[in-house]
Design a protein around this motif. Structure first.
Motif, PDB file in Angstrom:
ATOM      1  N   CYS A   1       0.040  11.050   7.450  1.00 26.78           N
ATOM      2  CA  CYS A   1      -0.287  11.507   6.094  1.00 26.78           C
ATOM      3  C   CYS A   1       0.803  12.434   5.544  1.00 26.78           C
ATOM      4  CB  CYS A   1      -1.641  12.209   6.083  1.00 26.78           C
ATOM      5  SG  CYS A   1      -3.035  11.115   6.427  1.00 26.78           S
TER       6      CYS A   1
ATOM      7  N   LEU B   1      -5.738   3.495  10.140  1.00 27.01           N
ATOM      8  CA  LEU B   1      -4.993   4.726  10.376  1.00 27.01           C
ATOM      9  C   LEU B   1      -4.883   5.021  11.872  1.00 27.01           C
ATOM     10  CD1 LEU B   1      -6.456   6.997   7.528  1.00 27.01           C
ATOM     11  CD2 LEU B   1      -4.240   5.832   7.578  1.00 27.01           C
TER      12      LEU B   1
ATOM     13  N   PHE C   1      -6.734   2.012   4.001  1.00 20.79           N
ATOM     14  CA  PHE C   1      -6.882   3.437   4.263  1.00 20.79           C
ATOM     15  C   PHE C   1      -8.126   3.740   5.097  1.00 20.79           C
ATOM     16  CE2 PHE C   1      -3.993   4.001   0.588  1.00 20.79           C
ATOM     17  CZ  PHE C   1      -3.089   4.856   1.203  1.00 20.79           C
TER      18      PHE C   1
ATOM     19  N   THR D   1       0.833  -1.202   0.000  1.00 19.29           N
ATOM     20  CA  THR D   1       0.000   0.000   0.000  1.00 19.29           C
ATOM     21  C   THR D   1       0.870   1.256   0.000  1.00 19.29           C
ATOM     22  OG1 THR D   1      -1.741  -1.170   1.210  1.00 19.29           O
ATOM     23  CG2 THR D   1      -1.809   1.233   1.241  1.00 19.29           C
TER      24      THR D   1
END
Length: 400
Positions: free
Chosen positions: A317, A303, A298, A127
């Motif tokens: 991020c 996260l 995501f 990813t």
């Protein structure tokens, strides 16, 4: 009296070098038509600025066609060799190259630091790699949309050759990120110093090009140093080691295969557009592969899980974006430097870059390093340097 110099275009759009003079080591091409075909190919490839590790010199010549270059003549005044002008120009070029090398090294340092920070808390290398290719793709599309660089017109025959190269390019970067996520950055780059070994191996197996005695000799400290560093590495694990070694295999097989097969191309692509196309294809290939291998990562829960390990979502991020920007930018700067120096000089600079990245990562992450581990890393990097010098030596012609 004036002499005629030849320059090749285009240059890199985003980071355009100020010095547009041709490589002074190239021979004049004024009597090109009088040469035999194989002599033309050899001369053009030796003078080309596009000998990047990703793109071989065979990209420049295809099916006997030499009109893909836009060659323009410039009148060079005879007095340009004057000591004052020459000294001033040489100093300016040296300062420019020094600044470009510094930017190249800094972008590599920051990429490896940000990349390690992200992979440490967000352990999904496919990813992360897809995201980095996505950042590069966005930069390329903006570049083309704003006409900062001409967009290539691809043919099916070109894509048939580029896609396999994009596949191994994707695998090489993915495997590198797998390794960086598992072991120390310094250890990954020590293993990746083995690239010349695989270059020689695949050149023999695929191209039938046998190395000189000095090249083989330079591989001894390289291989021995990597082995010594591996035995004493505190963060050693087999997944990290094998991933870094496999990235060497894919990257060097890509280089050798491009040299063997790109001559089939009907048209030529300059190195910036070829790199751009490969980046976009890599992004398209890796997104579904990442979803298949790791799922959709995501989501807020993943996260938040990364945030609980030391980086909040905003920091994650930002570091991911910076890593993606540095990933694409340092490769562009690398190509721009290669347009201004010889491949051997670029190779030596790449060796120094690896030293800088290893030392900076050890200092930043406070990586424990034993004396034997340091010795192994030093031997490996010395082997890379000796390999670069050995490549510069030309075999003596046999007496008739």
């Amino acid at each position: 009296m004036q002499s005629t110099a030849l320059t090749f275009s285009p240059l890199t759009p985003l980071l355009r070098p100020l010095n547009k003079n041709p490589n002074t080591r190239c021979s004049p091409l004024s009597n090109l038509s009088a040469l035999k075909p194989f002599q033309k190919a050899s001369l053009l490839s030796s003078c080309s600025p596009f000998n990047a590790p990703l793109i071989s010199e065979s990209l420049l010549i295809s099916k006997g066609r030499y009109d893909s270059f836009r060659v323009r003549a410039q009148q060079v005044p005879e007095n340009m060799g004057g000591s004052g002008t020459k000294g001033s120009s040489g100093l300016g070029t040296s300062l420019q190259l020094g600044a470009m090398f510094a930017v190249w090294y800094l972008l590599n340092i920051y990429f490896n630091i940000f990349n390690k920070q992200v992979l440490k808390v967000y352990a999904f290398p496919a990813t992360v790699t897809a995201f980095q290719f996505g950042c590069g793709t966005l930069i390329i599309l903006i570049m083309w949309a704003l006409n900062l660089y001409h967009r290539p017109k691809l043919t099916r025959s070109q894509l048939a050759v580029i896609i396999p190269l994009a596949v191994v390019h994707t695998l090489g970067n993915l495997l590198t990120n797998v390794s960086i996520g598992r072991v120390n950055v310094s250890f990954t780059h020590t293993i990746k110093a083995m690239e010349p070994f695989f270059t020689v191996l695949f050149s023999v197996l695929i191209l039938g090009e046998w190395p000189t005695f000095w090249i083989v000799s330079s591989l001894v400290p390289l291989v021995g140093g990597v082995a010594l560093a591996s035995f004493t590495e505190a963060s050693f694990n087999w997944i990290g080691f094998c991933s870094a070694m496999a990235s060497n295999v894919t990257n060097q097989s890509r280089n050798v295969l491009s040299k063997k097969f790109m001559v089939r191309n009907e048209e030529t692509l300059d190195n910036i557009n070829l790199f751009s196309v490969i980046t976009i294809i890599s992004f398209i290939l890796l997104v579904p592969a990442a979803i298949l291998l790791e799922g959709v990562k995501f989501s807020p829960s993943y996260l938040q899980s990364a945030a609980n390990q030391g980086l909040n979502i905003r920091e994650l991020c930002i570091r991911s974006l910076l890593a993606g920007f540095c990933f694409h930018s340092y490769q562009q700067v690398s190509y721009m430097i290669l347009q201004m120096v010889s491949p051997v000089t670029h190779s030596v600079g790449n060796c120094v870059k690896r030293v800088v990245v290893i030392i900076s990562s050890v200092i930043f992450f406070q990586t424990p390093v034993s004396p034997i581990n340091s010795l192994g890393t030093t031997l490996a990097l010395a082997g890379v340097f000796l390999y670069s010098r050995a490549k510069q030596l030309k075999p003596k012609p046999k007496a008739a």
